[in-house]
Design a protein around this motif. Structure first.
Motif, short mmCIF file in Angstrom:
data_model
loop_
_atom_site.label_atom_id
_atom_site.label_comp_id
_atom_site.label_asym_id
_atom_site.label_seq_id
_atom_site.Cartn_x
_atom_site.Cartn_y
_atom_site.Cartn_z
N LYS A 145 -40.30 21.43 14.50
CA LYS A 145 -38.75 21.43 13.54
C LYS A 145 -37.56 20.86 15.06
O LYS A 145 -37.77 21.51 16.42
N THR A 147 -34.03 20.23 14.64
CA THR A 147 -32.45 20.09 13.53
C THR A 147 -31.48 20.06 13.97
O THR A 147 -31.18 21.08 15.35
N TYR A 149 -27.16 21.44 13.41
CA TYR A 149 -26.53 22.17 13.21
C TYR A 149 -25.04 21.89 13.42
O TYR A 149 -24.93 21.45 14.35
N THR A 161 -26.68 22.77 8.10
CA THR A 161 -27.79 21.72 8.94
C THR A 161 -27.39 20.33 8.46
O THR A 161 -26.91 20.21 7.86
N TRP A 163 -29.18 17.47 9.86
CA TRP A 163 -30.18 16.90 10.02
C TRP A 163 -31.12 17.70 11.00
O TRP A 163 -31.12 18.28 11.47
N GLN A 164 -32.58 16.92 10.47
CA GLN A 164 -33.91 17.71 10.69
C GLN A 164 -34.72 16.74 11.33
O GLN A 164 -34.88 15.70 10.28
N ASP A 166 -39.29 15.84 12.57
CA ASP A 166 -40.50 16.15 13.07
C ASP A 166 -40.67 15.99 14.02
O ASP A 166 -40.79 14.76 14.69
#
Length: 169
Positions: A145, A147, A149, A161, A163-164, A166
């Motif tokens: 992941k 991410t 912040y 958070t 957005w995240q 893959d």
């Protein structure tokens, strides 16, 4: 000089060049190449790359120690161990200092005292040092992941958070 043939990390400020190699960091004068100071972990721990901040330099180590030193003399301003295992070089976001480590944590560190003033637990440990982009703190973890912040003022929610995605393992 073969002493630096395997140097892995460099940083510079207005007057000095910093080189980290294994368990040592050296500071040299940019003007004449003279060695200004040397820091050693005095163990089998290694230094990551140095991070410059005004008239100081942060040195993060694989034994979980984070040091803040005067860049011109190498004098230790503070030494901190926010967690267990290695700790990555710190980043600054929104005037705040953050570091992350092997135990899946991100800490906000008081840059004057070196104490943790907040922490954020990740689902996995970091695979690389964090990056700051604008006001976002970006971290990649072993679960694949990436991410982003945003630092908040609420000490109970140190990071929010944004957005995240893959990126794969």
């Amino acid at each position: 000089n073969t002493e630096f043939r395997d140097a892995t990390a460099f940083a510079e400020d207005q007057s000095s060049l910093f080189i980290s190699q294994s368990g040592r960091t050296h500071a040299f004068s940019r003007q004449d190449g003279r060695k200004l100071w040397e820091a050693s972990t005095e163990s089998d721990a290694m230094y990551f790359y140095p991070v410059i901040d005004a008239d100081s330099v942060y040195l993060a180590r694989t034994d979980g120690v984070l040091e803040k030193r005067q860049s011109d003399s190498g004098f230790v301003i503070w030494r901190s161990q926010p967690g267990q295992g290695w700790v990555y070089p710190p980043v600054q976001s929104g005037g705040r200092l953050f570091t992350g480590g092997q135990d899946g944590m991100i800490w906000q560190i008081d840059p004057k005292a070196g104490v943790s003033i907040g922490q954020y637990e990740l689902d996995q440990e970091l695979v690389a040092p964090m990056l700051v982009s604008n006001d976002l703190l970006i971290a990649a973890t072993f679960d694949g992941k990436l991410t982003a912040y945003r630092a908040t003022d609420d000490r109970n929610a140190l990071l929010q958070t944004v957005w995240q995605t893959d990126i794969g393992t």
